[in-house]
Design a protein around this motif. Structure first.
Motif, PDB file in Angstrom:
ATOM      1  N   LYS A   1      36.187  28.207  41.178  1.00 46.84           N
ATOM      2  CA  LYS A   1      35.058  28.351  40.247  1.00 46.84           C
ATOM      3  C   LYS A   1      33.928  29.204  40.825  1.00 46.84           C
ATOM      4  O   LYS A   1      33.381  30.057  40.138  1.00 46.84           O
ATOM      5  N   SER A   2      33.587  28.955  42.051  1.00 49.69           N
ATOM      6  CA  SER A   2      32.441  29.648  42.661  1.00 49.69           C
ATOM      7  C   SER A   2      32.795  31.051  43.158  1.00 49.69           C
ATOM      8  O   SER A   2      31.932  31.764  43.653  1.00 49.69           O
ATOM      9  N   GLN A   3      34.040  31.459  43.012  1.00 47.83           N
ATOM     10  CA  GLN A   3      34.489  32.748  43.551  1.00 47.83           C
ATOM     11  C   GLN A   3      34.712  33.823  42.489  1.00 47.83           C
ATOM     12  O   GLN A   3      35.320  34.859  42.776  1.00 47.83           O
ATOM     13  N   TYR A   4      34.214  33.618  41.271  1.00 49.88           N
ATOM     14  CA  TYR A   4      34.485  34.567  40.188  1.00 49.88           C
ATOM     15  C   TYR A   4      34.109  35.996  40.564  1.00 49.88           C
ATOM     16  O   TYR A   4      34.921  36.921  40.423  1.00 49.88           O
ATOM     17  N   ALA A   5      32.903  36.211  41.044  1.00 51.76           N
ATOM     18  CA  ALA A   5      32.447  37.580  41.360  1.00 51.76           C
ATOM     19  C   ALA A   5      33.326  38.215  42.436  1.00 51.76           C
ATOM     20  O   ALA A   5      33.685  39.399  42.330  1.00 51.76           O
ATOM     21  N   ARG A   6      33.697  37.449  43.443  1.00 55.28           N
ATOM     22  CA  ARG A   6      34.551  37.987  44.515  1.00 55.28           C
ATOM     23  C   ARG A   6      35.950  38.317  44.006  1.00 55.28           C
ATOM     24  O   ARG A   6      36.511  39.360  44.345  1.00 55.28           O
ATOM     25  N   LEU A   7      36.515  37.434  43.190  1.00 56.12           N
ATOM     26  CA  LEU A   7      37.859  37.686  42.650  1.00 56.12           C
ATOM     27  C   LEU A   7      37.853  38.892  41.709  1.00 56.12           C
ATOM     28  O   LEU A   7      38.742  39.734  41.757  1.00 56.12           O
ATOM     29  N   LYS A   8      36.836  38.979  40.872  1.00 59.00           N
ATOM     30  CA  LYS A   8      36.725  40.112  39.955  1.00 59.00           C
ATOM     31  C   LYS A   8      36.644  41.421  40.736  1.00 59.00           C
ATOM     32  O   LYS A   8      37.354  42.387  40.445  1.00 59.00           O
TER      33      LYS A   8
ATOM     34  N   GLY B   1      37.425  26.651  35.240  1.00 57.94           N
ATOM     35  CA  GLY B   1      37.835  26.726  36.638  1.00 57.94           C
ATOM     36  C   GLY B   1      39.071  27.558  36.892  1.00 57.94           C
ATOM     37  O   GLY B   1      39.601  27.552  37.994  1.00 57.94           O
ATOM     38  N   VAL B   2      39.537  28.288  35.867  1.00 60.12           N
ATOM     39  CA  VAL B   2      40.720  29.140  36.018  1.00 60.12           C
ATOM     40  C   VAL B   2      40.279  30.597  35.941  1.00 60.12           C
ATOM     41  O   VAL B   2      39.697  31.024  34.945  1.00 60.12           O
ATOM     42  N   PHE B   3      40.541  31.345  37.008  1.00 62.79           N
ATOM     43  CA  PHE B   3      40.268  32.784  37.009  1.00 62.79           C
ATOM     44  C   PHE B   3      41.459  33.482  36.379  1.00 62.79           C
ATOM     45  O   PHE B   3      42.610  33.221  36.753  1.00 62.79           O
ATOM     46  N   ILE B   4      41.195  34.374  35.425  1.00 60.72           N
ATOM     47  CA  ILE B   4      42.265  35.112  34.758  1.00 60.72           C
ATOM     48  C   ILE B   4      41.987  36.603  34.859  1.00 60.72           C
ATOM     49  O   ILE B   4      40.871  37.056  34.645  1.00 60.72           O
TER      50      ILE B   4
ATOM     51  N   ARG C   1      47.415  37.093  34.903  1.00 65.96           N
ATOM     52  CA  ARG C   1      47.519  36.278  36.117  1.00 65.96           C
ATOM     53  C   ARG C   1      46.385  35.268  36.140  1.00 65.96           C
ATOM     54  O   ARG C   1      45.252  35.609  35.843  1.00 65.96           O
ATOM     55  N   ALA C   2      46.717  34.048  36.511  1.00 64.20           N
ATOM     56  CA  ALA C   2      45.725  32.978  36.653  1.00 64.20           C
ATOM     57  C   ALA C   2      45.722  32.489  38.087  1.00 64.20           C
ATOM     58  O   ALA C   2      46.773  32.413  38.728  1.00 64.20           O
TER      59      ALA C   2
END
Length: 105
Positions: free
Chosen positions: A2-9, A40-43, A59-60
């Motif tokens: 959840k807290s990693q959205y910006a990094r994953l994007k 809480g799911v990054f897609i 991808r999730a």
């Protein structure tokens, strides 16, 4: 996750991230269409042009207990799927993974 959205994007939009989404490792062949974070799911939704026919992929990445899970839906070369169908298939896959994990505990 959840807290990693910006990094994953940022990662999946980088050359290294797009190379990981590519079938042949060429980041120039992958276009990230969208990223999102829901419940809480990054897609990440992308199009890979490295094969003879472009392939959509969804991808999730999500936390499940002590694990980080990655689930992917990829269109077949001769059977492309719509954005809605790809997203719905990924959601169904996530639900199945979560349900199976819960049943095993």
């Amino acid at each position: 996750i959840k807290s990693q959205y910006a990094r994953l994007k940022a990662y999946f939009k980088s050359d290294q991230g797009r190379a990981n989404l590519s079938q042949n490792g060429d980041p120039a062949q992958v276009r990230v269409i969208r990223t999102s974070m829901t419940n809480g799911v990054f897609i990440v939704q992308a199009r890979d042009n490295s094969a003879e026919m472009p392939r959509g992929q969804w991808r999730a990445i999500f936390d499940l207990g002590d694990y980080v899970v990655s689930a992917t839906v990829t269109a077949l070369q001769d059977q492309p799927i719509s954005d809605d169908a790809g997203g719905a298939t990924l959601e169904a896959l996530i639900a199945r993974i979560v349900t199976t994990k819960a049943a095993s505990e």
